[in-house]
Design an enzyme around this catalytic site. Structure first.
Site, short mmCIF file in Angstrom:
data_model
loop_
_atom_site.label_atom_id
_atom_site.label_comp_id
_atom_site.label_asym_id
_atom_site.label_seq_id
_atom_site.Cartn_x
_atom_site.Cartn_y
_atom_site.Cartn_z
N HIS A 79 0.81 -1.22 0.00
CA HIS A 79 0.00 0.00 0.00
C HIS A 79 0.84 1.27 0.00
O HIS A 79 1.94 1.32 0.55
CB HIS A 79 -1.05 0.00 1.12
CG HIS A 79 -0.52 -0.05 2.52
ND1 HIS A 79 -0.21 1.08 3.22
CD2 HIS A 79 -0.31 -1.08 3.37
CE1 HIS A 79 0.18 0.74 4.45
NE2 HIS A 79 0.14 -0.57 4.57
N ASP A 81 -0.09 4.35 1.17
CA ASP A 81 -0.28 5.35 2.23
C ASP A 81 0.45 4.97 3.50
O ASP A 81 0.85 3.83 3.70
CB ASP A 81 -1.78 5.54 2.52
CG ASP A 81 -2.45 4.27 3.05
OD1 ASP A 81 -2.13 3.17 2.55
OD2 ASP A 81 -3.28 4.38 3.96
N ASP A 142 6.24 0.92 6.64
CA ASP A 142 4.87 0.42 6.49
C ASP A 142 4.16 1.39 5.56
O ASP A 142 3.72 2.43 5.98
CB ASP A 142 4.19 0.35 7.85
CG ASP A 142 2.73 -0.06 7.75
OD1 ASP A 142 2.31 -0.49 6.68
OD2 ASP A 142 2.03 0.06 8.78
N GLU A 176 -4.90 2.01 2.69
CA GLU A 176 -5.02 0.81 3.53
C GLU A 176 -5.22 1.18 4.98
O GLU A 176 -6.01 0.57 5.69
CB GLU A 176 -3.75 -0.05 3.40
CG GLU A 176 -3.85 -1.42 4.06
CD GLU A 176 -3.35 -1.48 5.50
OE1 GLU A 176 -3.52 -2.52 6.13
OE2 GLU A 176 -2.80 -0.49 6.02
N GLU A 177 -4.50 2.23 5.41
CA GLU A 177 -4.51 2.57 6.84
C GLU A 177 -5.87 3.07 7.31
O GLU A 177 -6.15 3.10 8.50
CB GLU A 177 -3.43 3.63 7.14
CG GLU A 177 -2.01 3.18 6.82
CD GLU A 177 -1.46 2.14 7.80
OE1 GLU A 177 -2.17 1.80 8.77
OE2 GLU A 177 -0.34 1.66 7.57
N ASP A 199 3.26 -6.81 3.66
CA ASP A 199 2.87 -5.72 4.57
C ASP A 199 3.03 -6.15 6.03
O ASP A 199 2.41 -5.58 6.92
CB ASP A 199 1.40 -5.33 4.26
CG ASP A 199 0.98 -4.05 4.96
OD1 ASP A 199 1.87 -3.27 5.37
OD2 ASP A 199 -0.24 -3.84 5.10
N HIS A 381 4.11 2.92 12.56
CA HIS A 381 3.15 3.98 12.89
C HIS A 381 3.67 5.03 13.87
O HIS A 381 2.89 5.79 14.41
CB HIS A 381 1.81 3.42 13.43
CG HIS A 381 1.07 2.59 12.42
ND1 HIS A 381 -0.26 2.23 12.58
CD2 HIS A 381 1.45 2.04 11.26
CE1 HIS A 381 -0.64 1.49 11.55
NE2 HIS A 381 0.39 1.35 10.73
ZN LIG Z 1 0.76 -1.58 6.35
#
Ligand SMILES: [Zn+2]
Length: 410
Positions: A79, A81, A142, A176-177, A199, A381
């Site tokens: 992904h 984002d 990520d 995705e997030e 991922d 994150h």
């Molecule tokens: Zn991810």
């Protein structure tokens, strides 16, 4: 390969692609489209065919088969984002060529330190090349590590035609997030029979089970009367909500559960005497137990209606995604191939349930069974996010090995 991976990841993380749940557009933020277009150019440059970017920011490309055998088309996804919790603006990745096992000063000025004292698993990366943040942003490994690994694997396969493989499809997807990754994903256009999201986290991660997930909102309506003359008249909605929450099993909550245990999570509690709203998320791996949790909420709300009056309680429960295991188990060989690929490379596969969802949770129910494999990253994150370049090389090799195994087994 190592140098290529470092350069790719460094380039990708510099584009701010933080997604935004409050935006209605797809992709939710313009940075994702910028990265999508950049990746499309790179896919063309390495020699991929059928490179497309649709108006929603989904990038797709093909690596044609180079074998006579009938091999199912497989896909690899990552992904575009980055997480909503922490900023992805002005990411300054820092490369540590060979980590010495001690504290890593992310930022002198702000005294931000990445230490094995806080993150014990960091010590295990002694001798690895690591990429970290400068302490002021997330890294975005990520999932840009996944993008870099897929790109590098495709470039390798193109440069090594002696490695036989079937048709491979690649997709880079937005949002995705914020749970929208697969919403506008065209499974038919992708035309892969099976896919893998790249991922996951640390080395060896292999996942094909996720939560079943729903959200519930319960609204309590009170009756406000001057407190001096309220006897027998006032209904305080806050107290109804408190009573409601106290009826749920106290230990079936995120802070008391792990492994395969499910929970009710009270996300927010907002209210006054007149009106109080409880928002929950409900999670369980087992489908029956998941349904039972939703039933419990419904029955409890109905009991409150009986006790306090129909007008005092309203509720709504919506399913979000389901455990992909149900869809992957019938084609378990795709998990076995990933497992074998890791073993062939001397990596110990670590199969565990995801206490969350991935794009694969939704894609598997859209007809594309999609387990998840590791990227090599840690502490996603946030500012302490980092990734081992050595393990990114391994993730890249796993992608190549999966492609080889599909051909060999055909
Ligand atoms: Zn991810």
């Amino acid at each position: 390969m190592k140098q290529e991976i470092i350069e790719r990841l460094t380039r990708y993380v510099k584009v701010n692609t933080q997604s935004d749940p409050n935006s209605d557009t797809c992709p939710s933020t313009p940075g994702q489209l910028e990265l999508a277009n950049m990746l499309a150019e790179e896919l063309k440059a390495i020699g991929m065919t059928e490179v497309t970017v649709d108006q929603n920011g989904y990038v797709m490309a093909t690596l044609p088969a180079n074998t006579e055998k009938e091999v199912p088309t497989i896909g690899f996804l990552a992904h575009l984002d980055t997480a909503t919790e922490f900023t992805g603006e002005n990411v300054h990745p820092q490369l540590i060529e060979s980590y010495d096992g001690g504290d890593i000063i992310l930022n002198h000025e702000l005294s931000i330190v990445l230490s094995p004292a806080d993150f014990p698993e960091l010590a295990g990366y002694k001798g690895h090349a690591l990429i970290t943040t400068d302490g002021t942003t997330l890294l975005g490994a990520d999932n840009k590590a996944g993008i870099a690994e897929i790109m590098t694997a495709m470039a390798y396969l193109i440069q090594h035609p002696e490695v036989k493989h079937g048709e491979i499809r690649v997709a880079f997807t937005p949002d995705e997030e914020i749970g929208r990754g697969p919403h506008k994903f065209d499974v038919d256009a992708f035309r892969a029979k099976y896919a893998y999201t790249v991922d996951g986290g640390p080395l060896g991660e292999l996942e094909y089970e996720s939560f079943n997930a729903a959200q519930a909102k319960i609204i309590f309506k009170g009756k406000n009367v001057h407190p001096g003359t309220a006897k027998g008249k006032m209904v305080n909605s806050i107290k109804l909500a408190m009573e409601f929450h106290s009826q749920l099993p106290a230990h079936e909550a995120p802070e008391h559960t792990e492994g395969y245990e499910g929970f009710y999570h009270l996300l927010s509690f907002q209210g006054d005497v007149e009106k109080t709203t409880l928002s929950y998320i409900i999670r369980d791996f087992d489908r029956n137990a998941f349904e039972a949790r939703k039933t419990k909420i419904t029955e409890l709300a109905a009991q409150f209606q009986e006790k306090y009056g129909k007008e005092r309680v309203e509720w709504e429960i919506n399913d979000q995604y389901y455990n992909m295991r149900e869809k992957i188990e019938p084609v378990k060989e795709i998990v076995d191939i990933a497992y074998e690929a890791m073993e062939n490379l001397g990596i110990e596969p670590k199969v565990s349930p995801i206490r969350g969802g991935t794009d694969g949770s939704q894609l598997s129910y859209m007809g594309l069974p999609t387990p998840n494999i590791f990227t090599g990253g840690e502490n996603f994150h946030g500012r302490y996010e980092y990734i081992s370049v050595d393990n990114m090389v391994k993730a890249t090799q796993v992608i190549i090995e999966i492609a080889k195994l599909f051909e060999q087994k055909a």
